[in-house]
Enzyme design. Structure first.
Site, PDB file in Angstrom:
ATOM      1  CE1 TYR A  20     -25.782 -27.681  39.376  1.00 16.15           C
ATOM      2  CE2 TYR A  20     -24.865 -25.740  40.451  1.00 16.15           C
ATOM      3  CZ  TYR A  20     -25.951 -26.469  40.006  1.00 16.15           C
ATOM      4  OH  TYR A  20     -27.225 -25.970  40.201  1.00 16.15           O
ATOM      5  CG  ASP A  58     -23.090 -34.899  43.113  1.00 13.51           C
ATOM      6  OD1 ASP A  58     -23.173 -33.647  43.070  1.00 13.51           O
ATOM      7  OD2 ASP A  58     -23.976 -35.652  42.653  1.00 13.51           O
ATOM      8  CE  LYS A 107     -28.232 -34.283  36.209  1.00 16.85           C
ATOM      9  NZ  LYS A 107     -28.399 -33.040  35.497  1.00 16.85           N
TER      10      LYS A 107
HETATM   11  P1  KE4 Z   1     -30.531 -30.781  40.266  1.00 16.16           P
HETATM   12  O1  KE4 Z   1     -30.862 -30.047  41.547  1.00 16.16           O
HETATM   13  O2  KE4 Z   1     -30.383 -29.846  39.082  1.00 16.16           O
HETATM   14  O3  KE4 Z   1     -31.480 -31.954  39.999  1.00 16.16           O
HETATM   15  O4  KE4 Z   1     -29.105 -31.491  40.475  1.00 16.16           O
HETATM   16  C1  KE4 Z   1     -28.011 -30.700  40.852  1.00 16.16           C
HETATM   17  C2  KE4 Z   1     -26.745 -31.442  40.469  1.00 16.16           C
HETATM   18  C3  KE4 Z   1     -26.021 -32.069  41.469  1.00 16.16           C
HETATM   19  N1  KE4 Z   1     -24.889 -32.750  41.194  1.00 16.16           N
HETATM   20  C4  KE4 Z   1     -24.426 -32.836  39.920  1.00 16.16           C
HETATM   21  C5  KE4 Z   1     -23.167 -33.596  39.651  1.00 16.16           C
HETATM   22  C6  KE4 Z   1     -25.130 -32.217  38.851  1.00 16.16           C
HETATM   23  O5  KE4 Z   1     -24.651 -32.308  37.595  1.00 16.16           O
HETATM   24  C7  KE4 Z   1     -26.308 -31.503  39.131  1.00 16.16           C
HETATM   25  C8  KE4 Z   1     -27.105 -30.798  38.054  1.00 16.16           C
HETATM   26  N2  KE4 Z   1     -26.590 -30.924  36.736  1.00 16.16           N
HETATM   27  C9  KE4 Z   1     -26.927 -29.839  35.823  1.00 16.16           C
HETATM   28  C10 KE4 Z   1     -26.236 -30.158  34.496  1.00 16.16           C
HETATM   29  N3  KE4 Z   1     -24.925 -29.598  34.477  1.00 16.16           N
HETATM   30  C11 KE4 Z   1     -28.408 -29.666  35.695  1.00 16.16           C
HETATM   31  C12 KE4 Z   1     -28.833 -28.764  34.540  1.00 16.16           C
HETATM   32  C13 KE4 Z   1     -29.430 -27.469  35.036  1.00 16.16           C
HETATM   33  O6  KE4 Z   1     -28.866 -26.869  35.998  1.00 16.16           O
HETATM   34  O7  KE4 Z   1     -30.435 -27.042  34.438  1.00 16.16           O
END
Ligand code: KE4
Length: 433
Positions: A142, A237, A265
């Site tokens: 993801y 990523d 994060k």
């Molecule tokens: P954000 O746009 O949510 O800040 O980041 C996207 C993203 C990009 N790359 C990786 C490897 C990620 O894990 C994420 C987002 N992680 C999720 C947790 N599995 C965020 C939690 C959520 O979607 O509320």
């Protein structure tokens, strides 16, 4: 009715699903989300005053624990000088310098406001730099919710993108190819099919969005080789692994150098921050110095920068924290594994450093297909039990447990004890079969 239930009843009237991000709705475990009121260290308290040991940590940012005094002080101090200027500031330069001085693969970096934005922008920079359109991602990884990455990967590696969400035109995913994690042949096959068309390969160097799946020996090195061979860029990523597996992230931990890296994060310490960075010749493609446009009103926001800079400075100045955290996490996951065995279960535990996951399957989990063999109903039952006993786990099987510097041995041992209670009482004993 608890206060959380009462608030959630109202939430669903005004916010889709009652949440601002789907996983928080607890849909995957069929229960009502707790409304969190405050957090400190490794603990959360909900609106009913119930206390939890937190294994989400805002999905990764809280590596130092919640409400770290030095981070809070930096934020409060920054707020007093104004929340946002829409102008260049000294703190964003200090933040960029800290990351560039710390990560050998990064000569330049651009701040954005989320991991999604970081990945979306990095891919645009890769396409602008190479002049190529196609990208390769991995089934089960993801990278945020930008159109081109919401791809339902078909089986095998030869699938062009099929949108995984309504509202995404097929044109947006036509150039998104999918390969299988830990399967270099599936990647090489795509390069052979499109030798001059692939701009980049984007990978979670440790996958943490299908549960935690580790790269097998040679996988990341193989991606580096193939990208170099075919003139594509390798994007790590590191939204989850960055500044967590080591201060230098997965690229330090595994010794593999990407061309671009994305962050989120931890670099915001809980404030909305993302970033992408890499080789100077690539990053100088980005506006205003180059033809790849990318912008953001709140990018490099001074309050968010203050939070992130404070957290990264503490992590940079205390390398011993990583050794302590990773040792503590190793012991925790080993004890959890012993508890699983003692309960006669053949469930799988994948972990690396302070990231880990308990899969409710007897099959080793090395990619999305094997992750999907997990019994999500059993995970839901386990998760609801743990939350009811004050252990706040990710409300979905295909997520990670995040440990922090703030978790005490007592809290971790208590967590194992509660898990043991559940597993011992759960019907069925795999080991007798
Ligand atoms: P954000 O746009 O949510 O800040 O980041 C996207 C993203 C990009 N790359 C990786 C490897 C990620 O894990 C994420 C987002 N992680 C999720 C947790 N599995 C965020 C939690 C959520 O979607 O509320």
């Amino acid at each position: 009715m608890t206060k959380s239930e009462k608030i959630f009843e109202e939430a669903v009237r005004f916010i889709p699903g009652g949440v601002n991000s789907p996983v928080r709705a607890f849909g995957s475990i069929g229960s009502t989300p707790r409304m969190i009121a405050r957090a400190s260290g490794a603990k959360l308290w909900d609106e009913d005053g119930k206390e939890y040991i937190d294994f989400i940590g805002s999905w990764g940012p809280m590596i130092l624990g919640h409400s770290h005094p030095e981070v809070l002080e930096a934020v409060i101090d920054a707020c007093a000088r104004g929340l946002s200027f829409g102008a260049a500031t000294k703190i964003e330069v200090e933040m960029a310098k800290l990351i560039c001085d710390s990560i050998p693969s990064i000569d330049m970096i651009r701040m954005v406001n989320s991991g999604t934005e970081a990945v979306m922008s990095a891919i645009r920079a890769a396409r602008g730099f190479t002049g190529r359109d196609k990208i390769i991602k991995f089934t089960g990884c993801y990278h945020g919710h930008s159109d081109g990455l919401l791809v339902k990967a078909g089986s095998g590696a030869m699938t062009s993108g099929i949108p995984d969400s309504a509202g995404v035109p097929s044109g947006c995913t036509r150039d998104t190819l999918t390969a299988s994690y830990n399967d270099l042949d599936s990647v090489e096959e795509l390069f052979r099919q499109f030798p001059e068309e692939i701009a980049c390969v984007i990978v979670e160097p440790v996958a943490a969005n299908m549960g935690v799946v580790l790269p097998e020996t040679g996988f990341l090195e193989g991606l580096r080789y193939l990208c170099t061979k075919y003139g594509a860029l390798l994007i790590f990523d590191e939204v989850i692994t960055g500044f967590r597996l080591a201060f230098g992230g997965a690229q330090e931990y595994f010794g593999v150098r990407p061309d671009l890296t994305t962050y989120g994060k931890i670099i915001g310490a809980g404030m909305p921050v993302g970033a992408y960075g890499g080789r100077r010749e690539i990053m100088e493609m980005v506006a205003p110095v180059g033809p790849v446009y990318q912008a953001g009103t709140l990018s490099g926001n001074p309050v968010a920068m203050a939070a992130g800079f404070a957290q990264l400075s503490i992590l940079r100045d205390h390398p011993e924290y990583y050794r302590e955290l990773n040792e503590k996490a190793d012991i925790f996951f080993k004890k959890l594994s012993v508890a699983v065995e003692a309960a006669g279960k053949n469930y799988q535990i994948n972990h690396i450093g302070s990231l880990g996951c308990l899969f409710f399957t007897g099959e080793p989990v090395r990619d999305y297909e094997s992750a999907k063999t997990s019994d999500t109903a059993r995970y839901a039952d386990y998760c609801n039990y743990m939350i009811s006993r004050g252990i706040y786990l990710a409300p979905a099987q295909f997520e990670a447990m995040f440990l922090s510097m703030a978790h005490t041995t007592e809290q971790l041992d208590h967590t194992v004890d509660v898990a043991m209670e559940y597993l011992a009482a759960e019907e069925g004993n795999d080991r007798q079969q």
